[in-house]
Motif scaffolding. Structure first.
Motif, short mmCIF file in Angstrom:
data_model
loop_
_atom_site.label_atom_id
_atom_site.label_comp_id
_atom_site.label_asym_id
_atom_site.label_seq_id
_atom_site.Cartn_x
_atom_site.Cartn_y
_atom_site.Cartn_z
N MET A 1 0.83 -1.20 0.00
CA MET A 1 0.00 0.00 0.00
C MET A 1 0.87 1.26 0.00
O MET A 1 0.58 2.23 -0.70
CB MET A 1 -0.91 -0.01 1.24
CG MET A 1 -1.82 1.19 1.35
SD MET A 1 -3.01 1.24 -0.01
CE MET A 1 -3.83 2.78 0.34
N LEU A 4 2.31 1.74 -3.46
CA LEU A 4 1.26 2.21 -4.36
C LEU A 4 0.99 3.68 -4.15
O LEU A 4 0.84 4.45 -5.11
CB LEU A 4 -0.02 1.39 -4.14
CG LEU A 4 -1.20 1.71 -5.06
CD1 LEU A 4 -0.84 1.41 -6.51
CD2 LEU A 4 -2.43 0.93 -4.64
N ASP A 8 1.68 6.65 -6.94
CA ASP A 8 0.58 7.46 -7.46
C ASP A 8 0.71 8.93 -7.06
O ASP A 8 0.20 9.82 -7.76
CB ASP A 8 -0.76 6.91 -6.96
CG ASP A 8 -1.19 5.66 -7.70
OD1 ASP A 8 -0.59 5.39 -8.76
OD2 ASP A 8 -2.09 4.96 -7.23
N LEU A 71 -5.26 2.64 -16.10
CA LEU A 71 -5.69 1.48 -15.34
C LEU A 71 -6.79 0.72 -16.08
O LEU A 71 -6.88 -0.50 -16.00
CB LEU A 71 -6.20 1.92 -13.97
CG LEU A 71 -6.51 0.84 -12.94
CD1 LEU A 71 -5.24 0.09 -12.56
CD2 LEU A 71 -7.17 1.43 -11.72
N GLU A 80 -2.10 -4.58 -11.90
CA GLU A 80 -2.15 -3.83 -10.65
C GLU A 80 -3.24 -4.38 -9.74
O GLU A 80 -3.17 -4.23 -8.52
CB GLU A 80 -2.39 -2.35 -10.92
CG GLU A 80 -1.22 -1.66 -11.61
CD GLU A 80 -1.38 -0.15 -11.65
OE1 GLU A 80 -2.19 0.38 -10.87
OE2 GLU A 80 -0.71 0.49 -12.47
N PHE A 81 -4.24 -5.02 -10.32
CA PHE A 81 -5.30 -5.59 -9.50
C PHE A 81 -4.84 -6.83 -8.73
O PHE A 81 -5.56 -7.32 -7.87
CB PHE A 81 -6.51 -5.96 -10.37
CG PHE A 81 -7.27 -4.76 -10.87
CD1 PHE A 81 -7.74 -3.81 -9.99
CD2 PHE A 81 -7.51 -4.61 -12.22
CE1 PHE A 81 -8.46 -2.72 -10.45
CE2 PHE A 81 -8.24 -3.51 -12.69
CZ PHE A 81 -8.70 -2.57 -11.80
N VAL A 85 -4.19 -5.22 -2.50
CA VAL A 85 -5.01 -4.05 -2.17
C VAL A 85 -6.32 -4.19 -2.93
O VAL A 85 -6.32 -4.47 -4.13
CB VAL A 85 -4.31 -2.73 -2.57
CG1 VAL A 85 -5.18 -1.54 -2.23
CG2 VAL A 85 -2.96 -2.60 -1.88
N CYS A 87 -9.92 -3.53 -4.86
CA CYS A 87 -10.32 -2.62 -5.94
C CYS A 87 -10.87 -1.31 -5.36
O CYS A 87 -10.59 -0.23 -5.88
CB CYS A 87 -11.37 -3.32 -6.80
SG CYS A 87 -12.03 -2.33 -8.14
N GLN A 90 -8.01 0.90 -4.17
CA GLN A 90 -7.28 1.49 -5.30
C GLN A 90 -8.04 2.67 -5.89
O GLN A 90 -7.46 3.71 -6.22
CB GLN A 90 -7.02 0.44 -6.36
CG GLN A 90 -6.04 -0.64 -5.93
CD GLN A 90 -5.50 -1.43 -7.11
OE1 GLN A 90 -5.17 -0.85 -8.15
NE2 GLN A 90 -5.41 -2.74 -6.96
N ARG A 94 -6.71 6.65 -5.79
CA ARG A 94 -6.54 7.46 -7.00
C ARG A 94 -7.47 8.68 -6.99
O ARG A 94 -7.08 9.77 -7.40
CB ARG A 94 -6.79 6.61 -8.24
CG ARG A 94 -5.65 5.67 -8.54
CD ARG A 94 -5.98 4.70 -9.67
NE ARG A 94 -4.80 3.97 -10.09
CZ ARG A 94 -4.29 2.93 -9.46
NH1 ARG A 94 -4.89 2.45 -8.39
NH2 ARG A 94 -3.20 2.32 -9.90
#
Length: 249
Positions: A1, A4, A8, A71, A80-81, A85, A87, A90, A94
């Motif tokens: 996490m 990620l 981002d 994505l 990435e899925f 983590v 959906c 995510q 974002r």
């Protein structure tokens, strides 16, 4: 996490690292370093400051849309899925990074605008000085203290609507994979230029003004509720689309 989040957040941090110093430096130079005898230079610095502030606002939305679009559209981004983590997390990450960057950029732009507006006399354009306009707005909001809080919440929710709407348009294109880009652009133009203007001008605004004539705080509360519902529905649609892409994998 953590990885990620850092990945981002990197483009947003780069945007602020470039545009924020330009906005702050040009504003300070225009106000305190350049004499009024060099008004063209002041005006140029003010324009640069406002452009940098606007870049923070638009740049945050553009970065958010580009990353979210990748994505959905790029085949390799589906992996990435597979990260540990969900959906939902995510999407929340974002969206919140885009939205918070958008809000911070808007704050910078507003501060720069309010600081630099004193350099130009707008009386000939609007018929009143900016001090009188701000005083009138402050007097109106002060008549009902709760209106100040409602206006702030409405501005935040309207910003959330901008980001959620752009994400939803990108998600809608996913349902026509062969022409996802064309569908997204057409939907954006359709809603922005065809549906939203008459909907606002002939339904929403008259309705809220009619209610506001009876009670402004109540009208503001209804507007807040309306934005909450719309924002929630848009984000739910985006989440369903992300979940569908996860299942398609």
């Amino acid at each position: 996490m953590k990885v990620l989040f850092l990945r981002d957040a990197k483009p947003y941090l780069l945007l602020f690292a470039v545009a924020l110093p330009i906005a702050a430096l040009c504003t300070l130079l225009a106000l305190f370093a350049v004499p009024s005898s060099l008004f063209p230079v002041q005006l140029l610095l003010a324009a640069l400051a406002l452009l940098a502030g606007a870049a923070l606002v638009l740049g945050a939305l553009i970065i958010g849309v580009v990353r979210f679009w990748g994505l959905l559209a790029k085949p390799h981004r589906i992996y990435e899925f597979t990260l540990p983590v969900s959906c939902r997390v995510q999407l929340a990450l974002r969206f919140l990074l885009c939205y918070l960057s958008f809000v911070l950029g808007a704050v910078v732009l507003i501060v720069c605008t309010c600081s630099l507006v004193q350099l130009v006399d707008l009386t000939s354009l609007v018929g009143a000085s900016w001090e009188n306009i701000l005083s009138a707005v402050y007097g109106f909001l002060s008549s009902e203290p709760v209106l100040v809080l409602e206006v702030v919440v409405l501005l935040l929710l309207s910003g959330a609507f901008e980001a959620a709407f752009l994400f939803a348009v990108c998600a809608a294109g996913q349902y026509v994979p062969a022409s996802r880009g064309v569908v997204a652009v057409l939907l954006y133009c359709l809603f922005t230029f065809v549906i939203f203007p008459p909907l606002s001008n002939y339904l929403l605004l008259p309705l809220f003004f009619y209610i506001g004539a009876w009670s402004m705080p109540f009208a503001g509360l209804l507007a807040i509720l309306f934005y909450c519902i719309v924002d929630g529905l848009l984000l739910y649609f985006v989440y369903v689309t992300l979940s569908r892409r996860l299942n398609v994998r």
